[in-house]
Scaffold this motif. Structure first.
Motif, PDB file in Angstrom:
ATOM      1  N   THR A 171       0.819  47.276 -48.746  1.00 17.28           N
ATOM      2  CA  THR A 171      -0.201  47.599 -49.755  1.00 17.28           C
ATOM      3  C   THR A 171       0.502  47.847 -51.080  1.00 17.28           C
ATOM      4  O   THR A 171       0.714  48.986 -51.490  1.00 17.28           O
ATOM      5  CB  THR A 171      -1.010  48.841 -49.337  1.00 17.28           C
ATOM      6  N   PRO A 172       0.911  46.782 -51.780  1.00 11.75           N
ATOM      7  CA  PRO A 172       1.785  46.914 -52.953  1.00 11.75           C
ATOM      8  C   PRO A 172       1.061  47.409 -54.202  1.00 11.75           C
ATOM      9  O   PRO A 172       0.426  46.649 -54.928  1.00 11.75           O
ATOM     10  CB  PRO A 172       2.317  45.491 -53.136  1.00 11.75           C
ATOM     11  N   LEU A 173       1.181  48.720 -54.457  1.00 17.93           N
ATOM     12  CA  LEU A 173       0.552  49.316 -55.631  1.00 17.93           C
ATOM     13  C   LEU A 173       1.368  49.083 -56.909  1.00 17.93           C
ATOM     14  O   LEU A 173       0.802  48.886 -57.985  1.00 17.93           O
ATOM     15  CB  LEU A 173       0.381  50.831 -55.425  1.00 17.93           C
ATOM     16  N   ALA A 174       2.698  49.128 -56.783  1.00 13.87           N
ATOM     17  CA  ALA A 174       3.544  49.045 -57.974  1.00 13.87           C
ATOM     18  C   ALA A 174       3.277  47.813 -58.834  1.00 13.87           C
ATOM     19  O   ALA A 174       3.269  47.913 -60.071  1.00 13.87           O
ATOM     20  CB  ALA A 174       5.020  49.103 -57.567  1.00 13.87           C
ATOM     21  N   PRO A 175       3.046  46.616 -58.237  1.00 10.40           N
ATOM     22  CA  PRO A 175       2.845  45.441 -59.093  1.00 10.40           C
ATOM     23  C   PRO A 175       1.656  45.539 -60.033  1.00 10.40           C
ATOM     24  O   PRO A 175       1.732  45.072 -61.168  1.00 10.40           O
ATOM     25  CB  PRO A 175       2.670  44.301 -58.083  1.00 10.40           C
ATOM     26  N   VAL A 176       0.535  46.129 -59.597  1.00 15.79           N
ATOM     27  CA  VAL A 176      -0.608  46.190 -60.509  1.00 15.79           C
ATOM     28  C   VAL A 176      -0.347  47.174 -61.644  1.00 15.79           C
ATOM     29  O   VAL A 176      -0.834  47.000 -62.763  1.00 15.79           O
ATOM     30  CB  VAL A 176      -1.934  46.533 -59.789  1.00 15.79           C
ATOM     31  N   VAL A 177       0.440  48.226 -61.362  1.00 16.96           N
ATOM     32  CA  VAL A 177       0.832  49.137 -62.440  1.00 16.96           C
ATOM     33  C   VAL A 177       1.719  48.384 -63.428  1.00 16.96           C
ATOM     34  O   VAL A 177       1.535  48.473 -64.645  1.00 16.96           O
ATOM     35  CB  VAL A 177       1.577  50.362 -61.873  1.00 16.96           C
ATOM     36  N   ALA A 178       2.668  47.626 -62.890  1.00 17.10           N
ATOM     37  CA  ALA A 178       3.564  46.856 -63.750  1.00 17.10           C
ATOM     38  C   ALA A 178       2.811  45.819 -64.573  1.00 17.10           C
ATOM     39  O   ALA A 178       3.205  45.501 -65.699  1.00 17.10           O
ATOM     40  CB  ALA A 178       4.633  46.176 -62.897  1.00 17.10           C
ATOM     41  N   LEU A 179       1.712  45.304 -64.026  1.00 18.24           N
ATOM     42  CA  LEU A 179       0.930  44.291 -64.724  1.00 18.24           C
ATOM     43  C   LEU A 179      -0.089  44.892 -65.686  1.00 18.24           C
ATOM     44  O   LEU A 179      -0.851  44.160 -66.320  1.00 18.24           O
ATOM     45  CB  LEU A 179       0.211  43.394 -63.708  1.00 18.24           C
ATOM     46  N   GLY A 180      -0.136  46.234 -65.791  1.00 16.30           N
ATOM     47  CA  GLY A 180      -0.961  46.868 -66.815  1.00 16.30           C
ATOM     48  C   GLY A 180      -2.249  47.492 -66.344  1.00 16.30           C
ATOM     49  O   GLY A 180      -3.107  47.826 -67.178  1.00 16.30           O
TER      50      GLY A 180
END
Length: 382
Positions: free
Chosen positions: A250-259
């Motif tokens: 459940t990769p949360l970090a990428p959506v944070v990185a994408l803004g």
């Protein structure tokens, strides 16, 4: 109601095999709600969630997404490997013959068998099989290694048909994109490191954690859905890639990185049982074992994100921005069973889709509630 105009919505879709159809129902009802519809969007997915995220990024409607999964249900796009089973049978026959000859001579094998047999006196139904398995695991486990090493194919089924289906679905090797940002997570089969592909360069999507691409490809999606041992890894550049659900289901970090400013996470694991009690059967134990691995992966990312939020508030946003994480949307208890991760069948996936819609309606009616970490959370279940 929070003013969401211009705020980027992060949608995180977990892996879960056939249970991933639950996410289609969630997406349909979520996009009908004015609090979430028509917003800039960042998508992150793994395995079945990567397929759904790719379909959404390509502009497919929930109806079109269900058409894809119905094709999968009607003709599962994976072919059992003849080489796997041919070499498995050949190795099994060879080991059986060699062991049979060895058992014709008195020796330590017989002594060990008699010693283990004492645990099954008096004999009961199932004792003979239990004794055989116990003897194999405790005394002759090297036979398991020899058997596995004799199988010359490192996967059970070929996914070439799935790749062709994805190419047909997206109209080519590269995914079209309707303007959303997309990240796909995989795992390098040799190094065990997470390999992420993202369609937007930001200060947080730097190498080596991210590979920025102009477009997500079919092979990236296929790699994210290639369950180790069951399916072959996918070669992309210098990497041999497997299902991202091994480490980041459940990769949360990428959506944070994408803004993303707000994050909706869609899990396919059920909430825990309200009362701790013995499992009624082996199937339930298997289901809870798999669910525990997936839940732990989510909780690690969740705690990291919420700790990041705490730092953002302490530092007044100089290094981090505060991101709203909602409690996850998830299926109701006893919605699935132990076989539902790989059970693709029209009625079953239709039920998963409807379960997603019910869960989302309940989740929306309940707030949705913001995850503040301090409070115990179980997610919204219909």
């Amino acid at each position: 109601m929070r003013n969401t105009h211009g705020r980027t919505l992060g949608l995180v879709l977990s892996g879960g095999g056939a249970r991933g159809v639950f996410q289609v129902g969630v997406y349909e009802d979520l996009m009908k709600d004015p609090r979430f519809a028509g917003r800039p969007m960042a998508l992150s997915g793994t395995s079945a969630g990567a397929i759904n995220a790719a379909l959404i990024a390509a502009g497919r409607t929930p109806s079109e997404m269900m058409q894809f999964w119905n094709v999968v249900a009607d003709n599962p796009p994976a072919i059992a490997s003849n080489r796997f089973f041919r070499t498995a049978v050949r190795t099994l026959v060879r080991l059986t013959l060699s062991e049979s000859l060895a058992w014709m001579r008195p020796g330590r094998r017989w002594q060990a068998l008699v010693q283990r047999a004492r645990n099954h006196v008096p004999p009961r139904p199932g004792s003979m099989l239990a004794l055989a398995v116990e003897f194999l695991l405790s005394t002759r486990f090297e036979l398991v290694s020899q058997f596995l090493e004799g199988i010359e194919e490192p996967f059970l089924a070929d996914t070439a048909p799935l790749r062709r289906l994805l190419v047909d679905t997206f109209g080519g090797e590269r995914l079209p994109n309707v303007g959303v940002h997309l990240a796909i997570s995989t795992v390098d089969a040799h190094t065990g490191r997470v390999v992420r592909f993202a369609t937007r360069a930001t200060p947080l999507t730097r190498p080596p954690d991210y590979t920025i691409v102009n477009a997500i490809t079919v092979d990236m999606v296929l790699a994210s859905a290639s369950i180790p041992l069951l399916f072959p890894p996918v070669a992309i550049g210098s990497h041999l890639l497997w299902d991202g659900g091994l480490l980041v289901n459940t990769p949360l970090a990428p959506v944070v990185a994408l803004g993303a400013d707000e994050i909706v996470t869609v899990l396919v694991t059920e909430p825990p049982d309200p009362v701790s009690q013995p499992f009624p059967h082996f199937g339930r134990a298997v289901e809870r074992t798999v669910d525990s691995f997936l839940e732990n992966a989510y909780n690690v990312d969740r705690k990291l994100l919420l700790e990041r939020n705490r730092l953002a508030r302490l530092e007044d946003g100089h290094h981090y921005r505060d991101v709203t994480l909602y409690e996850p949307v998830r299926p109701a208890r006893e919605c699935f069973n132990s076989g539902s991760y790989l059970y693709f069948e029209r009625e079953t996936i239709a039920a998963a889709y409807e379960a997603g819609r019910r869960a989302t309606r309940g989740w929306l009616a309940d707030g949705p509630r913001v995850d503040n970490l301090e409070e115990a959370h179980a997610g919204a279940a219909a």
